[in-house]
Design a protein around this motif. Structure first.
Motif, short mmCIF file in Angstrom:
data_model
loop_
_atom_site.label_atom_id
_atom_site.label_comp_id
_atom_site.label_asym_id
_atom_site.label_seq_id
_atom_site.Cartn_x
_atom_site.Cartn_y
_atom_site.Cartn_z
N GLY A 13 5.60 2.53 -3.41
CA GLY A 13 7.09 2.34 -4.17
C GLY A 13 7.82 3.69 -4.59
O GLY A 13 8.95 3.60 -4.42
N PHE A 80 6.83 -3.72 -4.52
CA PHE A 80 5.63 -3.05 -4.30
C PHE A 80 4.56 -3.14 -5.33
O PHE A 80 3.60 -2.57 -5.03
CB PHE A 80 6.00 -1.55 -4.03
N ALA A 81 4.76 -4.00 -6.20
CA ALA A 81 3.97 -4.05 -7.34
C ALA A 81 2.75 -5.09 -6.85
O ALA A 81 2.79 -6.10 -6.47
CB ALA A 81 4.58 -4.83 -8.61
N1 NAD Z 1 -1.08 1.75 0.59
C1 NAD Z 1 -1.14 1.16 1.68
O1 NAD Z 1 -1.70 1.73 2.66
C2 NAD Z 1 -0.59 -0.18 1.94
C3 NAD Z 1 -0.74 -1.05 3.20
C4 NAD Z 1 -0.40 -2.11 3.31
C5 NAD Z 1 0.29 -2.98 2.27
N2 NAD Z 1 0.30 -2.38 1.09
C6 NAD Z 1 0.85 -3.15 0.01
O2 NAD Z 1 1.92 -2.63 -0.46
C7 NAD Z 1 2.07 -2.67 -1.80
C8 NAD Z 1 2.18 -1.42 -2.70
O3 NAD Z 1 0.93 -0.46 -2.41
P1 NAD Z 1 0.78 0.77 -3.04
O4 NAD Z 1 -0.37 1.56 -1.92
O5 NAD Z 1 1.95 1.57 -3.18
O6 NAD Z 1 0.04 0.30 -4.40
P2 NAD Z 1 -0.23 1.30 -5.75
O7 NAD Z 1 -1.41 0.56 -6.25
O8 NAD Z 1 -0.02 2.84 -5.41
O9 NAD Z 1 1.15 0.96 -6.49
C9 NAD Z 1 1.40 -0.32 -7.09
C10 NAD Z 1 2.31 -0.06 -8.36
O10 NAD Z 1 2.37 -1.62 -8.70
C11 NAD Z 1 2.45 -1.37 -10.15
N3 NAD Z 1 2.04 -2.51 -10.82
C12 NAD Z 1 1.04 -3.11 -10.78
N4 NAD Z 1 1.03 -4.45 -11.28
C13 NAD Z 1 2.27 -4.59 -11.73
C14 NAD Z 1 2.76 -5.91 -12.62
N5 NAD Z 1 2.15 -6.91 -12.66
N6 NAD Z 1 4.09 -5.54 -12.83
C15 NAD Z 1 4.71 -4.30 -12.62
N7 NAD Z 1 4.10 -3.45 -11.87
C16 NAD Z 1 2.79 -3.65 -11.47
C17 NAD Z 1 1.33 -0.22 -10.44
O11 NAD Z 1 1.55 0.42 -11.87
C18 NAD Z 1 1.76 1.01 -9.55
O12 NAD Z 1 2.75 1.69 -9.71
C19 NAD Z 1 0.71 -3.57 -2.06
O13 NAD Z 1 1.09 -4.88 -2.36
C20 NAD Z 1 -0.28 -3.24 -1.33
O14 NAD Z 1 -0.96 -4.29 -1.06
C21 NAD Z 1 -0.27 -1.15 0.74
#
Ligand code: NAD
Length: 82
Positions: A13, A80-81
């Motif tokens: 995000g 992205f949360a």
């Molecule tokens: N990082 C990867 O390689 C990857 C790959 C495929 C899919 N994804 C998906 O993409 C999305 C984002 O991934 P990321 O790696 O940036 O995750 P991350 O954990 O780094 O970031 C998630 C963010 O969401 C916030 N958050 C969590 N719960 C919340 C809520 N209830 N309300 C508001 N904010 C909230 C957190 O504070 C954090 O800033 C996720 O759904 C993840 O499953 C990630």
């Protein structure tokens, strides 16, 4: 115009928000709960930038999300949360 990004302090995000602000002249409302994964340091280069509005809160907070939608009328929501 405005977009609403949720989880915009996390890994993907925050990179999305930084990229968006560099490429678009459009306000970003950034709603993030700042869990263990969220880090505002990721967004430090946007400090003082009026095009980035950070709101600490939970996407499960119906009243907060309803207020943000009514107040800012974003044309898109990008989640992205997690
Ligand atoms: N990082 C990867 O390689 C990857 C790959 C495929 C899919 N994804 C998906 O993409 C999305 C984002 O991934 P990321 O790696 O940036 O995750 P991350 O954990 O780094 O970031 C998630 C963010 O969401 C916030 N958050 C969590 N719960 C919340 C809520 N209830 N309300 C508001 N904010 C909230 C957190 O504070 C954090 O800033 C996720 O759904 C993840 O499953 C990630």
């Amino acid at each position: 115009m405005t977009i609403l990004v949720t989880g915009g302090a996390g890994f993907i995000g925050s990179n999305f928000v930084l990229d968006w602000c560099a490429q678009h002249n459009e306000t970003v409302i950034n709603l993030d709960a700042l869990t263990y994964a969220g880090n505002l340091e990721n967004l430090a280069t946007l400090d003082g930038n009026p095009a980035h509005v950070f709101v600490r809160g939970d996407i499960g907070d119906f009243d907060l999300v309803a207020r943000l939608l009514a107040e800012h009328k974003p044309r898109a929501v990008i989640n992205f949360a997690a």
